[in-house]
Design an enzyme around this catalytic site. Structure first.
Site, PDB file in Angstrom:
ATOM      1  CE1 TYR A 108      -3.795   2.466   0.937  1.00 18.32           C
ATOM      2  CE2 TYR A 108      -1.974   3.602   2.006  1.00 18.32           C
ATOM      3  CZ  TYR A 108      -3.260   3.608   1.509  1.00 18.32           C
ATOM      4  OH  TYR A 108      -4.000   4.751   1.574  1.00 18.32           O
ATOM      5  CD  GLU A 196      -5.765   4.464  -1.320  1.00 16.22           C
ATOM      6  OE1 GLU A 196      -5.934   4.688  -0.120  1.00 16.22           O
ATOM      7  OE2 GLU A 196      -6.669   4.051  -2.075  1.00 16.22           O
TER       8      GLU A 196
END
Ligand code: GDP
Ligand code: MN
Length: 385
Positions: A108, A196
């Site tokens: 992530y 992101e």
């Protein structure tokens, strides 16, 4: 402002952030064609302004052009409901058809504006692909946060620090920190509020790839990014939020049933707290903003009433530049013209021309409860709901 994954990936490509090969399809046949071009295998992904698509059935690996056509026809034209959408979901008009990636490891990675450090923060985790909120809750030690100095920008040592913390192989540290530098460039150059990648993947061939991509752009910076403003897909947004944007009203739809109309962002937040502490739930955040006139006030009421969940409207006006009599005329004008959709209004008015405003409201013949303070507002809401 949110944009689609395929749009985010096009921006990534421009800045050299590696992405899988792929194309957008709007028909099942196109999805089949693209899959054929990719060698008869692909991953098909619904393009919607919401995450959680994987778990909701909006992402699938297919192993033939026919299977691609089948899945695309199941997906296109339907509404996808994910953990991040309302119960009605969001329409799928486009799908992204990409080469399939053999995943060795998932991470992530994000950059976002962090209010507490008044700057940009990089967030990374070795627990990629899954719900990052879940990781933050169950194993917070697996989340790395690094503040970026706004003057210096992301420093190479910070990129390496993140790469080491993610425990990636030494021979990939350099390319990982290069991806981070490029991603920071994307963030700053496009005035993003969020960039992101979840998951950022290391492939079996030892390459780094952004398998997913999410970019949010700061609304207040759109005036200097005409090309980005044009990416808006308003069909994906709440209709009230789209309307509000046109009139420069700050509106965010929420889940409750008490519509809120307030002048000033801080007062609007405090008003929502009052609604909540009284045991009810705000249906929205709304700050009319500066320089409001009767028409803007009327539009604020119209936008709040577009939400069919709204049972009652709480109005909290502190008259200053926006005078209370002007606000009152706006509400009354709209209310009288649209009796069938009107809801009971609980109104607290204070400040410039408050007496005149209250008089206009009480003589309007509309269903209005005038209160003197927020405790009174809270009591009135409980009694009326
Ligand atoms: P989201 O659920 O909306 O965040 O959509 P994602 O783009 O993240 O896709 C969901 C999941 O599908 C990812 O976390 C990946 O694990 C998986 N996925 C997506 N593309 C591929 C691919 O090409 N190969 C493999 N093996 N998995 C993929
Ligand atoms: Mn994802």
């Amino acid at each position: 402002m949110k944009i689609h994954e395929f749009q985010s990936k096009a921006i990534f490509a421009k800045y050299g952030v590696p992405i899988p090969e792929g194309l957008v399809a709007t028909t099942p046949d196109e999805a089949g064609e693209i899959t054929r071009g990719l060698g008869g295998k692909s991953v098909i992904k619904a393009q919607v302004h919401a995450g959680g698509r994987g778990k909701a059935g909006g992402v699938r690996l297919v192993s033939s052009a026919d299977e691609a056509v089948d899945f695309a026809s199941q997906l296109l034209g339907t509404n996808l409901v994910t953990a991040q959408t309302g119960s009605e979901g969001v329409p799928v008009r486009k799908i992204l058809v990409e080469e399939t990636i053999e995943v060795a490891d998932e991470f992530y990675l994000a950059f976002l504006v962090d209010g507490s450090t008044e700057g940009v923060v990089a967030i990374a985790s070795s627990e990629g692909g899954v719900d990052i909120e879940e990781v933050a809750e169950s194993s917070p030690e697996k989340i790395i946060r690094i503040s970026v100095d706004p003057v210096l920008g992301l420093q190479p040592f910070q990129g390496r620090k993140i790469a080491y913390a993610l425990n990636i192989q030494p021979d990939l540290v350099r390319s990982m920190s290069s991806v981070l530098a490029k991603l920071y460039d994307v963030f700053v150059s496009n005035d993003c509020s969020l960039v992101e990648i979840n998951p950022l993947v290391i492939t079996k061939e030892n390459k780094i790839l952004a398998v997913d991509a999410k970019i949010n752009i700061d609304d207040d910076a759109l005036f200097r990014h005409k090309d980005l403003a044009d990416l808006l897909d308003s069909e994906q947004e709440d209709p009230g939020e789209t309307e509000a944007r046109k009139f420069d009203i700050n509106y965010v739809k929420l889940e409750g049933d008490v519509g809120c109309i307030v002048n000033g962002a801080g007062l609007a937040m405090a008003t929502m707290d009052v609604v909540l502490s009284g045991g009810s739930k705000p249906a929205n955040f709304l700050d009319i903003g500066g320089g409001a006139d009767e028409e803007k006030v009327a539009n604020a009421l119209r936008i709040v009433l577009m939400d069919s969940d709204v049972k009652l409207v709480l109005i909290n006006i502190f008259g200053g530049i926006l005078r209370c009599d002007v606000a009152a005329r706006g509400f009354v004008q709209y209310g009288k013209m649209n009796p069938s959709i009107m809801r009971h209004m609980v109104v607290r008015m204070l400040g410039t021309n408050a007496d005149e405003g209250r008089k206009i409201l009480s003589e309007s013949g509309l269903n209005i409860t005038l209160v003197n303070d927020l405790a009174g507002a809270s009591k009135a809401i409980s009694a009326l709901l």
